[in-house]
Design an enzyme around this catalytic site. Structure first.
Site, PDB file in Angstrom:
ATOM      1  CG  HIS A 149      -5.986  -3.524   1.860  1.00 12.64           C
ATOM      2  ND1 HIS A 149      -5.424  -2.555   1.068  1.00 12.64           N
ATOM      3  CD2 HIS A 149      -6.772  -4.276   1.050  1.00 12.64           C
ATOM      4  CE1 HIS A 149      -5.869  -2.694  -0.174  1.00 12.64           C
ATOM      5  NE2 HIS A 149      -6.687  -3.726  -0.204  1.00 12.64           N
TER       6      HIS A 149
ATOM      7  CB  CYS B  39      -0.925  -0.063   1.210  1.00 10.33           C
ATOM      8  SG  CYS B  39      -0.948   1.372   2.249  1.00 10.33           S
ATOM      9  CD  GLU B  40      -0.403   5.350  -3.841  1.00 13.01           C
ATOM     10  OE1 GLU B  40       0.329   5.019  -4.780  1.00 13.01           O
ATOM     11  OE2 GLU B  40      -1.324   6.177  -3.951  1.00 13.01           O
ATOM     12  CG  HIS B  41      -2.261   5.636   1.230  1.00  8.29           C
ATOM     13  ND1 HIS B  41      -3.403   4.959   0.838  1.00  8.29           N
ATOM     14  CD2 HIS B  41      -2.114   6.652   0.360  1.00  8.29           C
ATOM     15  CE1 HIS B  41      -3.923   5.569  -0.218  1.00  8.29           C
ATOM     16  NE2 HIS B  41      -3.160   6.585  -0.522  1.00  8.29           N
ATOM     17  CG  HIS B  42      -0.518   3.016   5.953  1.00  3.60           C
ATOM     18  ND1 HIS B  42      -1.700   3.005   5.249  1.00  3.60           N
ATOM     19  CD2 HIS B  42      -0.692   3.897   6.966  1.00  3.60           C
ATOM     20  CE1 HIS B  42      -2.564   3.831   5.812  1.00  3.60           C
ATOM     21  NE2 HIS B  42      -1.987   4.391   6.848  1.00  3.60           N
TER      22      HIS B  42
ATOM     23  CB  CYS C 150      -2.114  -0.474   5.787  1.00  9.46           C
ATOM     24  SG  CYS C 150      -3.451  -0.244   4.620  1.00  9.46           S
TER      25      CYS C 150
ATOM     26  CD  GLN D  81      -7.865  -4.791  -3.709  1.00  8.13           C
ATOM     27  OE1 GLN D  81      -7.462  -4.892  -2.548  1.00  8.13           O
ATOM     28  NE2 GLN D  81      -8.973  -5.362  -4.134  1.00  8.13           N
TER      29      GLN D  81
HETATM   30 ZN   LIG Z   1      -2.457   1.716   3.665  1.00  7.88          ZN
END
Ligand SMILES: [Zn+2]
Length: 197
Positions: free
Chosen positions: A140, A71-74, A142, A112
């Site tokens: 996920h 995941c690009e956020h976490h 995250c 995703q």
């Molecule tokens: Zn994430």
């Protein structure tokens, strides 16, 4: 990159010099390079000589392709199964190349929804089929590891192009073929990649 990871370990309150962590920066750097290896991949090289002209226009479906992404956020993993279908116009892709294609886009920093779309758009671009359908089902970490909406750490995303978009029967046939594995049902699956901070 290794120096940064060593610094990070220190900032987390660890002793980067202790025995178990001495080689961790090298390992993490190597793992991250592998897990983001999709950036360096050349799609045409991946599909190398595996596009064939055929007289066949029934649905081609490859189910249960395992994918692992970040995941690009976490920068935490999300992973699951991907199902890809298309209806050839003139060309087909060698079946073994479809999972390779999924890997190319999974091995990047992703959400995703984008992963799903990129797989579908690439199949469209490369063989101009009558339609392409991609469904991804991912867990996920995250969300589940951080305790965010635990019950919703599972997400289903889909991309329906051409005949799969325009023709409800074609779409239903595909969804029927992946059902049992997929928790997918129409109209009940908003894209839900990681949420929260
Ligand atoms: Zn994430």
């Amino acid at each position: 990159m290794e120096d940064l990871i060593r610094q990070l370990l220190g900032q987390l309150g660890e002793d980067p010099g202790r025995e178990g962590l001495v080689r961790t920066p090298q390992r993490v750097a190597k793992a991250l390079k592998f897990l983001t290896g999709g950036y360096a991949a050349d799609i045409d090289e991946v599909l190398n000589n595996a596009l064939f002209t055929v007289d066949y226009n029934e649905m081609v479906i490859v189910k249960d392709i395992d994918f692992y992404s970040l995941c690009e956020h976490h920068l935490l993993p999300f992973f699951g199964k991907c199902h890809v279908a298309y209806i050839p116009r003139r060309k087909v892709i060698g079946l073994s190349k479809i999972p390779r294609l999924v890997d190319v886009f999974a091995r990047r920093l992703q959400i995703q929804e984008r992963l799903t779309n990129q797989i579908a758009e690439t199949v469209r671009e490369k063989i101009d089929p009558l339609g392409v359908a991609v469904v991804c089902e991912g867990t996920h970490l995250c969300m589940s590891m951080r305790g965010v909406e635990k019950q919703n750490s599972f997400a289903v995303t889909s991309a329906m192009l051409g005949a799969f978009h325009d023709n409800a029967r074609t779409r239903m046939e595909f969804l029927e073929l992946i059902r049992g594995r997929a928790a997918y049902s129409m109209g009940n699956t908003p894209g839900l990649a990681c949420v929260g901070d």
